[in-house]
Design a protein around this motif. Sequence first.
Motif, mmCIF file in Angstrom:
data_model
loop_
_atom_site.group_PDB
_atom_site.id
_atom_site.type_symbol
_atom_site.label_atom_id
_atom_site.label_comp_id
_atom_site.label_asym_id
_atom_site.label_seq_id
_atom_site.Cartn_x
_atom_site.Cartn_y
_atom_site.Cartn_z
ATOM 1 N N ASP A 31 -8.955 -1.039 25.569
ATOM 2 C CA ASP A 31 -8.558 0.259 25.019
ATOM 3 C C ASP A 31 -9.760 1.184 24.984
ATOM 4 O O ASP A 31 -10.243 1.553 23.907
ATOM 5 C CB ASP A 31 -7.975 0.048 23.615
ATOM 6 C CG ASP A 31 -7.451 1.350 23.015
ATOM 7 O OD1 ASP A 31 -7.132 2.276 23.786
ATOM 8 O OD2 ASP A 31 -7.394 1.432 21.776
ATOM 9 N N LEU A 35 -6.852 4.496 22.159
ATOM 10 C CA LEU A 35 -5.486 4.971 21.964
ATOM 11 C C LEU A 35 -4.768 4.220 20.854
ATOM 12 O O LEU A 35 -3.865 4.748 20.210
ATOM 13 C CB LEU A 35 -4.697 4.834 23.275
ATOM 14 C CG LEU A 35 -5.235 5.642 24.459
ATOM 15 C CD1 LEU A 35 -4.402 5.368 25.706
ATOM 16 C CD2 LEU A 35 -5.207 7.133 24.129
ATOM 17 N N ARG A 52 3.992 0.662 19.727
ATOM 18 C CA ARG A 52 3.154 1.502 20.581
ATOM 19 C C ARG A 52 3.214 1.031 22.032
ATOM 20 O O ARG A 52 3.267 1.850 22.962
ATOM 21 C CB ARG A 52 1.712 1.493 20.075
ATOM 22 C CG ARG A 52 1.532 2.230 18.764
ATOM 23 C CD ARG A 52 0.064 2.274 18.364
ATOM 24 N NE ARG A 52 -0.111 2.993 17.103
ATOM 25 C CZ ARG A 52 -1.285 3.256 16.557
ATOM 26 N NH1 ARG A 52 -2.394 2.858 17.158
ATOM 27 N NH2 ARG A 52 -1.369 3.905 15.425
ATOM 28 N N ARG A 55 6.473 2.168 23.451
ATOM 29 C CA ARG A 55 6.439 3.588 23.791
ATOM 30 C C ARG A 55 5.621 3.811 25.052
ATOM 31 O O ARG A 55 5.964 4.640 25.900
ATOM 32 C CB ARG A 55 5.852 4.390 22.622
ATOM 33 C CG ARG A 55 6.777 4.495 21.430
ATOM 34 C CD ARG A 55 6.353 5.649 20.534
ATOM 35 N NE ARG A 55 5.007 5.434 19.993
ATOM 36 C CZ ARG A 55 4.757 4.810 18.841
ATOM 37 N NH1 ARG A 55 5.753 4.334 18.114
ATOM 38 N NH2 ARG A 55 3.519 4.673 18.411
ATOM 39 N N ASP A 56 4.521 3.062 25.176
ATOM 40 C CA ASP A 56 3.688 3.185 26.370
ATOM 41 C C ASP A 56 4.454 2.725 27.603
ATOM 42 O O ASP A 56 4.346 3.326 28.674
ATOM 43 C CB ASP A 56 2.419 2.351 26.195
ATOM 44 C CG ASP A 56 1.422 2.594 27.310
ATOM 45 O OD1 ASP A 56 1.037 1.622 27.974
ATOM 46 O OD2 ASP A 56 1.042 3.750 27.522
ATOM 47 N N ALA A 59 6.713 5.427 28.618
ATOM 48 C CA ALA A 59 5.976 6.495 29.286
ATOM 49 C C ALA A 59 5.670 6.106 30.728
ATOM 50 O O ALA A 59 5.772 6.925 31.642
ATOM 51 C CB ALA A 59 4.681 6.795 28.533
ATOM 52 N N ARG A 60 5.295 4.834 30.926
ATOM 53 C CA ARG A 60 5.025 4.367 32.291
ATOM 54 C C ARG A 60 6.274 4.431 33.149
ATOM 55 O O ARG A 60 6.242 4.825 34.313
ATOM 56 C CB ARG A 60 4.461 2.938 32.265
ATOM 57 C CG ARG A 60 3.020 2.836 31.818
ATOM 58 C CD ARG A 60 2.432 1.483 32.206
ATOM 59 N NE ARG A 60 3.172 0.380 31.579
ATOM 60 C CZ ARG A 60 2.855 -0.127 30.400
ATOM 61 N NH1 ARG A 60 1.841 0.358 29.707
ATOM 62 N NH2 ARG A 60 3.551 -1.130 29.898
#
Length: 235
Positions: A31, A35, A52, A55-56, A59-60
């Motif tokens: 990291d 983040l 998290r 959510r990541d 997003a990907r």
Amino acid sequence: MASLSIGIATVSSVRTIPRQISRRRISSVWDPKGLFGPPQTGHLARLEFKRRLERDAEAREAFQRQIREEKERRQALRKSRVIPDTAAELIEYFLDTEAQEIEFEIARLRQRLNDEFFSQIRLEIGQLRFAVSKTEEMEDRLIELEALQKALEEGIEAYDKMQNELITAKNSLTKILTTSDVKATLLEMVEKNELNRSLLALLDENIANAYRGNQKQAAEYMESIRGSVLKYLTV
């Protein structure tokens, strides 16, 4: 033995044409940007970390979806473009093509980008450059044509060079794959300066194709050859 393949080469040196400008944590987690914040422990911290990551992942997935949609958009756009018949119409065709698509069009229309085509560009440039009275529209047109001429000349030079390198690389790979003494052949090719990055790229493509075709033995053999080629390239 896996069959050799050679894809359509693209060039990346083509510059934007003026018309296109005017138009349009867990402590072990990597990291570097912080983040996920400082390391945390406990059940609640693990739940937050999991959320998290989810959510990541979303997003990907959204990013990958955008890439797929853009690829589909470009493919549809390429199919929709009607290639003109005359050199004069081909000039307008390139001026109306998105800048990022120019390199693809150079590859597709390389045979049309000949003396007749460039004579037409030079003729119009000359007429505009030496016109007795020039309007702003004529000045803009002159800038567009000069930029197009330069972009196409540089793009063609890069494309032709890449194609020649790929042809040479394909011949070199065929020689390596059919020899009874790989080491001796590689040493001979080193002396003749026949080993280069284009050969590595072609090997990578054929290795990937072999794996996709479930030709594991062929892929592994070409990987060993790639290692040898890389060794001689870096010596």
